[in-house]
Design an enzyme around this catalytic site. Structure first.
Site, mmCIF file in Angstrom:
data_model
loop_
_atom_site.group_PDB
_atom_site.id
_atom_site.type_symbol
_atom_site.label_atom_id
_atom_site.label_comp_id
_atom_site.label_asym_id
_atom_site.label_seq_id
_atom_site.Cartn_x
_atom_site.Cartn_y
_atom_site.Cartn_z
ATOM 1 N N SER A 122 37.427 43.822 35.416
ATOM 2 C CA SER A 122 36.295 43.106 34.822
ATOM 3 C C SER A 122 35.548 44.023 33.846
ATOM 4 C CB SER A 122 35.333 42.612 35.907
ATOM 5 O OG SER A 122 34.870 43.702 36.661
ATOM 6 N N ASP A 166 44.166 48.796 30.670
ATOM 7 C CA ASP A 166 43.343 47.585 30.817
ATOM 8 C C ASP A 166 42.958 47.009 29.450
ATOM 9 O OD1 ASP A 166 43.549 48.609 33.329
ATOM 10 O OD2 ASP A 166 41.456 49.239 33.475
ATOM 11 N N LYS A 210 34.910 52.081 40.150
ATOM 12 C CA LYS A 210 35.451 53.430 39.932
ATOM 13 C C LYS A 210 34.483 54.358 39.207
ATOM 14 C CE LYS A 210 38.300 52.332 35.846
ATOM 15 N NZ LYS A 210 37.932 50.916 35.719
HETATM 16 C C1 GLA Z 1 41.901 51.689 36.198
HETATM 17 C C2 GLA Z 1 41.990 52.362 34.836
HETATM 18 C C3 GLA Z 1 43.379 52.201 34.246
HETATM 19 C C4 GLA Z 1 44.432 52.662 35.250
HETATM 20 C C5 GLA Z 1 44.225 52.033 36.613
HETATM 21 C C6 GLA Z 1 45.143 52.567 37.688
HETATM 22 O O1 GLA Z 1 42.034 50.319 36.047
HETATM 23 O O2 GLA Z 1 41.048 51.818 33.950
HETATM 24 O O3 GLA Z 1 43.472 52.882 33.043
HETATM 25 O O4 GLA Z 1 44.443 54.047 35.334
HETATM 26 O O5 GLA Z 1 42.894 52.190 37.067
HETATM 27 O O6 GLA Z 1 46.467 52.267 37.397
#
Ligand code: GLA
Length: 434
Positions: A122, A166, A210
């Site tokens: 998102s 992403d 994250k």
């Molecule tokens: C997040 C990051 C991506 C990738 C994934 C794990 O979504 O934004 O770039 O590293 O984690 O695959």
């Protein structure tokens, strides 16, 4: 709602989708190809350019407060991942790309139906949507690849050092096909998924943002350090090496060989910062300021062997997955499922980015008919993706719902957001008024 917030009507709308990563986890920032597809869920922004130099943001979700700032003085606070900062990342990325200092303002109302902190991206969808909004207001043009690269880079303003998966899939997705995303140079190639199977997303209901913890950046740094140690050991110019893929490319060997080199070179006990400095011949100060990110400078141990093993083996699984999709043997679904299961085991044991709830959910999905199931996205919570034979879909959904959601308070989460089948959706778009 736009009318009641801003007393006017939007001039255009932009949408950018979230994604589900089918296979290839935590390897994009190591330089390796990944295999995601866009989901139907997206961010949608209604926009009105204004003459003042003020950027006014509102959200249809009352949990996200209104925000306004001068368009010429964008500050992104890395300490708290507030919603509007993701918009500002996309905005600033475009502004900087064109070297503009005097930007027009705009009124924007943001709406979205991608479950937040669930591994369906998102946050990047919002960055990409804001980037495309800004480009459209400026009346400028960029290719989708350029947009994806700008947005991937500018999302780093939030403090996490993600790869480009992403943002790339949000722009380059096309309805009906998953994509192999390759980096340096960025490219997206169609991967036709088997027609006899359905991909099902299930939310563990453990939220993981994250940007709010250092888990993600620690992994990025562990991979960077592993790459440097491997490069040093092989007498390569380790100072300039940042990614595990560069080590492979410089040595000109296969992924299988990289796995053997990793086993011979690195040890499975965690490395202390002191040992890393000794291996590289640098000071602790140099390690902290020249290699590590601000939020990983005080980490006491780094697992380099496990992280490198995951990355090289996962990169190989992505290529195998694509090959099986292309060759489409009779047991395609079973073979793809096995690769997805192996990916989960590697994420859980070597990369340590799973959590008990994700492991439980993956087990439940496999028990009720998934040929393969794995965590998707960054992990430590969020969603799983499972490959389910099409004829088993309805019993699968009913049983997983019963076993994971109904037996706990998890059924309180709206069902559509928790457990749903998904098909490859289209990429970001601008809708102009006729
Ligand atoms: C997040 C990051 C991506 C990738 C994934 C794990 O979504 O934004 O770039 O590293 O984690 O695959």
């Amino acid at each position: 709602m736009f009318n009641s917030k801003f007393g006017s009507v939007p001039k255009f709308y932009v949408r950018a989708p979230g994604r589900v990563n089918i296979i290839g986890e935590h390897i994009d920032y190591c330089g390796y190809s990944v295999l995601p597809m866009a989901v139907e869920q997206d961010m949608l922004i209604a926009v009105e350019p204004v003459k003042t130099h003020v950027l006014q943001l509102a959200n249809t979700n009352p949990l996200y407060p209104d925000f306004s700032t001068s368009a010429n003085n964008i500050q992104i606070d890395k300490t708290k991942p507030l919603w509007h900062n993701y918009f500002l990342c996309g905005f600033k990325g475009i502004q900087e790309h064109f070297g503009l200092s005097d930007l027009t303002g705009m009124n924007c109302l943001v709406d979205g139906n991608i479950p937040p902190s669930s591994g369906l991206s998102s946050s990047s969808a919002l960055v990409c949507c804001a980037g495309l909004v800004t480009l459209t207001v400026l009346g400028m043009n960029l290719s989708k690849v350029e947009l994806a690269e700008i947005c991937a880079k500018s999302e780093h303003y939030i403090g996490t050092e993600g790869g480009g998966m992403d943002q790339s899939i949000s722009f380059l997705a096309e309805e009906g096909t998953a994509k192999l995303i390759e980096f340096s140079p960025l490219r997206a190639t169609d991967v036709k998924l088997p027609s006899g199977a359905v991909f099902v997303i299930a939310n563990s209901c453990v939220e993981m943002n994250k940007a709010a913890t250092s888990h993600f950046n620690i992994r990025v740094m562990e991979c960077r350090l592993a790459a440097k140690l491997l490069a040093k050991h092989k007498c390569l110019p380790w100072e300039e090496v940042l990614r595990l893929e560069e080590v492979q490319a410089k040595l000109g060997v296969s992924l299988q060989e990289m796995l053997l080199i990793t086993e011979d070179t690195l040890h499975s006990e965690p490395y202390s910062p002191k040992e890393i400095c000794r291996c590289l011949g640098i000071s602790l100060q140099e390690l902290k300021t020249q290699i590590l990110s601000p939020n990983t400078q005080d980490v006491l141990t780094f697992k380099l062997y496990q992280r490198a093993k995951h990355v090289y083996s996962e990169a190989a699984r992505v290529l195998q997955f694509k090959k099986i999709c292309e060759e489409a043997p009779d047991n395609t679904v079973q073979l793809l499922g096995e690769l997805m299961n192996q990916s989960h085991v590697s994420c859980r044991d070597m990369y340590e980015c799973s959590c008990p709830e994700l492991d439980q959910l993956v087990d439940i999905c496999r028990k009720f008919g998934a040929q393969g199931s794995r965590l998707t996205g960054a992990g430590w919570g969020g969603c799983t993706v499972s490959i389910v034979p099409a004829d088993k879909l309805s019993s699968f959904l009913a049983n997983v719902h019963e076993a994971y959601y109904q037996r706990s308070n998890r059924s309180l989460v709206p069902e559509k957001q928790s457990l749903f089948a998904t098909k490859p959706g289209g990429g970001a778009l601008v809708f102009l008024e006729a």
